[in-house]
Design an enzyme around this catalytic site. Structure first.
Site, PDB file in Angstrom:
ATOM      1  N   ASP A 228       0.881  -1.158   0.000  1.00  0.00           N
ATOM      2  CA  ASP A 228       0.000   0.000   0.000  1.00  0.00           C
ATOM      3  C   ASP A 228       0.924   1.214   0.000  1.00  0.00           C
ATOM      4  O   ASP A 228       2.102   1.120   0.358  1.00  0.00           O
ATOM      5  CB  ASP A 228      -0.959   0.003   1.189  1.00  0.00           C
ATOM      6  CG  ASP A 228      -2.149   0.937   0.929  1.00  0.00           C
ATOM      7  OD1 ASP A 228      -2.056   1.781  -0.003  1.00  0.00           O
ATOM      8  OD2 ASP A 228      -3.164   0.849   1.642  1.00  0.00           O
TER       9      ASP A 228
HETATM   10  C1  BGC Z   1      -4.907   3.419  -0.075  1.00  0.00           C
HETATM   11  C2  BGC Z   1      -4.962   2.438  -1.226  1.00  0.00           C
HETATM   12  C3  BGC Z   1      -4.720   3.164  -2.521  1.00  0.00           C
HETATM   13  C4  BGC Z   1      -3.376   3.873  -2.438  1.00  0.00           C
HETATM   14  C5  BGC Z   1      -3.022   4.651  -3.678  1.00  0.00           C
HETATM   15  C6  BGC Z   1      -3.630   4.224  -0.096  1.00  0.00           C
HETATM   16  O1  BGC Z   1      -3.660   5.237   0.872  1.00  0.00           O
HETATM   17  O2  BGC Z   1      -5.004   2.725   1.146  1.00  0.00           O
HETATM   18  O3  BGC Z   1      -6.193   1.790  -1.252  1.00  0.00           O
HETATM   19  O4  BGC Z   1      -4.789   2.291  -3.594  1.00  0.00           O
HETATM   20  O5  BGC Z   1      -3.397   4.789  -1.351  1.00  0.00           O
HETATM   21  O6  BGC Z   1      -3.807   5.787  -3.785  1.00  0.00           O
END
Ligand code: BGC
Length: 760
Positions: A228
């Protein structure tokens, strides 16, 4: 496919280290001299959030269709529809130059308070796993990858970057992992995204058991594991754990750390090569899909409307819906003019167009007069004048439609809700309007369960419209006017009160830790077991027609676990209009060696029926439908015995049941050990066989050892029931009490019995 081994052998250590951390917020590092393309990823999950500047995380994105979020998608219970939606998402992704879409998210709704529940499917792993598989297959069928997220036990936003989720093994296996497992095995997502949080003390980004042993080895995941965004804290530890790609980048110090670790012999070069191989493979596969061009925005908007209507849930209806040609309609609530159709955070889409609910109503209402009153302010202030105005409008109309959206200051990615309520003003508004106009319908936009006890009795109908996507306004109008017969059903229980919810005492944790104290009993598994009332049960949803269930049958009354069994039932549309019914099959284990939920969803089907029409629905149940995870055996286990197959219209509305007999094909080792009680020795077939003679002897001697003065109640001299005491005491201890009478020490006798049981 390119010869990856040959490419890897030509890459320098620097190139490999650079590849395993992103080149930008959304891209990987290309290796031009070897023809390695960059991989472009973008959020996700219910639309494409393609940010033009690859170094910007949150900048405005290019227009794309905002489909309904997962909370609504799950309520469709319609895999085919989600497959089609997945294809549309992929077409848009490819048109916008994106190779992997960051979604779907299949985390369980442990508590309705989780701010991100709108992005997740269900409280039930079977439902989430099946529907997310269909969506993933749809996306990937068009040559765009999916990224299954957030792996794992990311069930709250509170301290999401660091919280340690303490989850016991069985709960993890039965509740928090199966949706991931199902999608990985069935749909083979190109990527899996690790969660931010820790699981049992280890960051998910470094979790070897999770990423390598379970995901890659046990489930045969062949894609790449991506972090993530910002979930990696130690690049080398993450590589060792099984995390292939760190995002976002660039992060030169991470690249340096990897190079240094390999040179110092701290990181096996083969581990780095494996991460590189996985990234290269997906980058090359993604590059095969042509990028650029147009997508059919109008067709996708129409699809978004269809999906939205399929997933809205008619929770209550005293007969007022569908509307029958009212001429004066009071439309109340800001959400009628300012639709709240998606959630805040990384999934936020820049829509291609947006249906305004008020305008869509007017379209279908023909010559009727619609008035509009905002009803509640945009912020959290209280404004009685808005309520008074709405009441006057409602009194002057034949029907009042209240469009109520839970504001994003109460619900969003990034923070959890603190209560399950609508805003103070919204509650007061609904109460005041419905007191003045009993023909009031509430249309809700929210991402997860809300409490309604304070106002629901006064209103004539409630439509749960969720975060309904850009075409949701039209879908609401379709349902209110009966153009579409509602067929969505809840994929999550709606509790009466926050205090009733399973995780209430253990959410969101403290001192950096959240203990999943309710174990496997989340959602309906909890309410069922406790026989606790809910506002609306899991699986509930009304229609404008009625359905009858009959003639439940099974393919075999007795079957082997590995063969599974198929259950069938006839469903008849007994009403006057066409409609769709969601048939749910729950499995109840009559007797098990571990505690089990009263019932668990293991199959479902959505069936479309004309008035008077009957269809037979077949639902196949496999080994896993009957198995539970046994921490002692560290595997899925079936046990001989009877199971009830409960066929229902919701988890609380079981219409038919059949009992079947399962024969387990497992030959499991005995779990008897030095701590096993007399009861456990007797209940274990192998144990009993070797223990029986000694047991008889013990029973005979028991009077002598403890007896004297036996009372009528069977109490021994020390006032306890000796048989009960014996049963719950380890054999070793019981024998130890009488060691003087024994031919050998208690430990030796038990050791000998255990050798006979386990062999060797
Ligand atoms: C979120 C993800 C997301 C990623 C990219 C993160 O903060 O938890 O779900 O895909 O950011 O934006």
């Amino acid at each position: 496919m390119q010869d990856l081994s040959s490419i890897i052998s030509q890459m320098t250590l620097e190139e490999k280290a650079a590849l395993v951390t992103g080149a930008s917020a959304w891209t990987t590092t290309p290796v031009e001299r070897l023809g390695v393309p960059e991989l472009f990823v973008a959020d996700g999950p219910h639309g494409v959030r393609r940010v033009p500047d690859i170094h910007a995380l949150g900048a405005p994105s290019l227009p794309a269709t905002c489909f309904p979020t997962a909370a609504l998608l799950a309520s469709t219970w319609d895999g085919d529809l989600l497959h089609t939606m997945g294809q549309a998402l992929a077409e848009e992704a490819a048109a916008l130059g994106v190779g992997v879409l960051l979604g779907p998210g299949v985390n369980m709704k442990r508590s309705p308070l989780c701010g991100r529940n709108f992005e997740y499917f269900s409280e039930d792993p079977h439902l989430a796993g099946e529907l997310a598989s269909s969506l993933t297959e749809g996306i990937q069928s068009k040559g765009v990858g999916a990224s299954l997220k957030h792996f794992a036990a990311n069930n709250q936003e509170f301290q999401r970057f660091s919280i340690n989720a303490v989850v016991d093994e069985r709960t993890l296996r039965e509740i928090y992992l199966p949706a991931f497992e199902r999608v990985v095995r069935r749909a083979k997502p190109w990527t899996v995204m690790c969660a931010y949080n820790k699981l049992n003390g280890v960051y998910c980004s470094e979790h070897h058991e999770l990423l390598t042993e379970i995901l890659k080895q046990e489930w045969d995941f062949e894609g790449l594991v991506v972090s993530d965004w910002g979930a990696v804290h130690d690049r080398v530890a993450a590589l060792k754990g099984g995390l292939d790609l760190e995002m976002p980048g660039p992060k030169p110090h991470r690249t340096r750390a990897v190079i240094d670790a390999v040179n110092a012999g701290e990181l096996d070069a083969a581990v780095l090569d494996e991460a590189v191989r996985r990234i290269l493979r997906i980058a090359f596969i993604a590059a095969r899909t042509p990028k650029g061009g147009e997508f059919d925005a109008a067709a996708h908007h129409a699809l978004a409307r269809k999906v939205a209507a399929e997933g809205m849930v008619l929770l209550k209806n005293d007969g007022i819906l569908p509307l029958t040609n009212p001429q004066r309609i009071a439309v109340i609530g800001r959400a009628a003019k300012h639709p709240h159709f998606q959630g805040g955070g990384s999934s936020h889409i820049n829509p291609t167009q947006v249906d305004i609910p008020f305008e869509e109503l007017q379209e279908l209402a023909g010559s009727a007069t619609l008035t509009y009153s905002a009803g509640y302010p945009a912020d959290d202030s209280f404004d009685q004048a808005l309520i008074d105005e709405a009441v006057a409008a409602a009194q002057a109309a034949e029907v009042a439609l209240l469009y109520i959206a839970l504001p994003s200051y109460k619900e969003s990615e990034g923070y959890d809700r603190t209560d399950l309520d609508l805003t103070r003003q919204q509650i007061a508004l609904i109460r005041a309007v419905s007191a003045a106009q009993p023909r009031s319908v509430v249309i809700l936009n929210n991402g997860s369960a809300v409490a309604m006890a304070e106002w629901i009795d006064g209103v004539a109908a409630v439509l749960e419209a969720w975060m309904m996507g850009q075409a949701g306004g039209g879908a609401v109008a379709d349902i209110l006017f009966g153009v579409v017969n509602p067929s969505g059903k809840l994929a999550e229980s709606f509790p009466l009160r926050l205090e009733d919810t399973p995780a209430y005492i253990n959410f969101p944790g403290e001192n950096g830790q959240v203990r999943y104290g309710e174990g496997i009993f989340i959602g309906y598994r909890y309410y069922d077991k406790k026989a606790a009332p809910v506002l609306f049960p899991f699986g509930h949803g009304l229609s404008y027609t009625t359905f009858a269930y009959s003639n439940a049958q099974v393919s075999a009354p007795s079957f082997r676990d590995v063969d599974g069994v198929t259950v069938s039932v006839d469903v008849t549309n007994t009403g006057a209009v066409a409609g769709k019914e969601i048939v749910q099959v729950y499995v109840h284990d009559r007797q098990a060696s571990l505690v089990r939920p009263s019932k668990e969803l293991k199959g479902f089907a959505k069936v479309d029926l004309q008035p008077g029409e009957t269809k037979t629905v077949d639902i196949a149940l496999d080994f896993r439908a009957f198995a539970f995870w046994h921490p002692g055996h560290k595997r899925w286990v079936t046990e001989d015995g009877e199971f009830d197959l409960l066929i229902g219209a919701s988890s609380a509305d079981i219409r038919e049941r059949v009992t079947v007999k399962l024969q387990s094909t497992l030959d499991l080792p005995s779990l008897l050990n030095v701590e096993s009680t007399v009861r456990q020795w007797l209940e274990d077939p192998r144990g009993r066989a070797v223990f029986e003679p000694l047991y008889q002897q013990m029973m005979a001697q028991m009077g002598a050892a403890f007896g004297g003065g036996e009372s009528d109640a069977g109490e021994g001299a020390i006032g306890m029931d000796m048989t009960n005491f014996l049963m719950e005491t380890p054999l070793r201890s019981i024998l130890g009490f009488q060691e003087a009478l024994l031919p050998a020490p208690a430990d030796a006798i038990v050791g000998d019995l255990l050798r006979q049981v386990h062999g060797g």
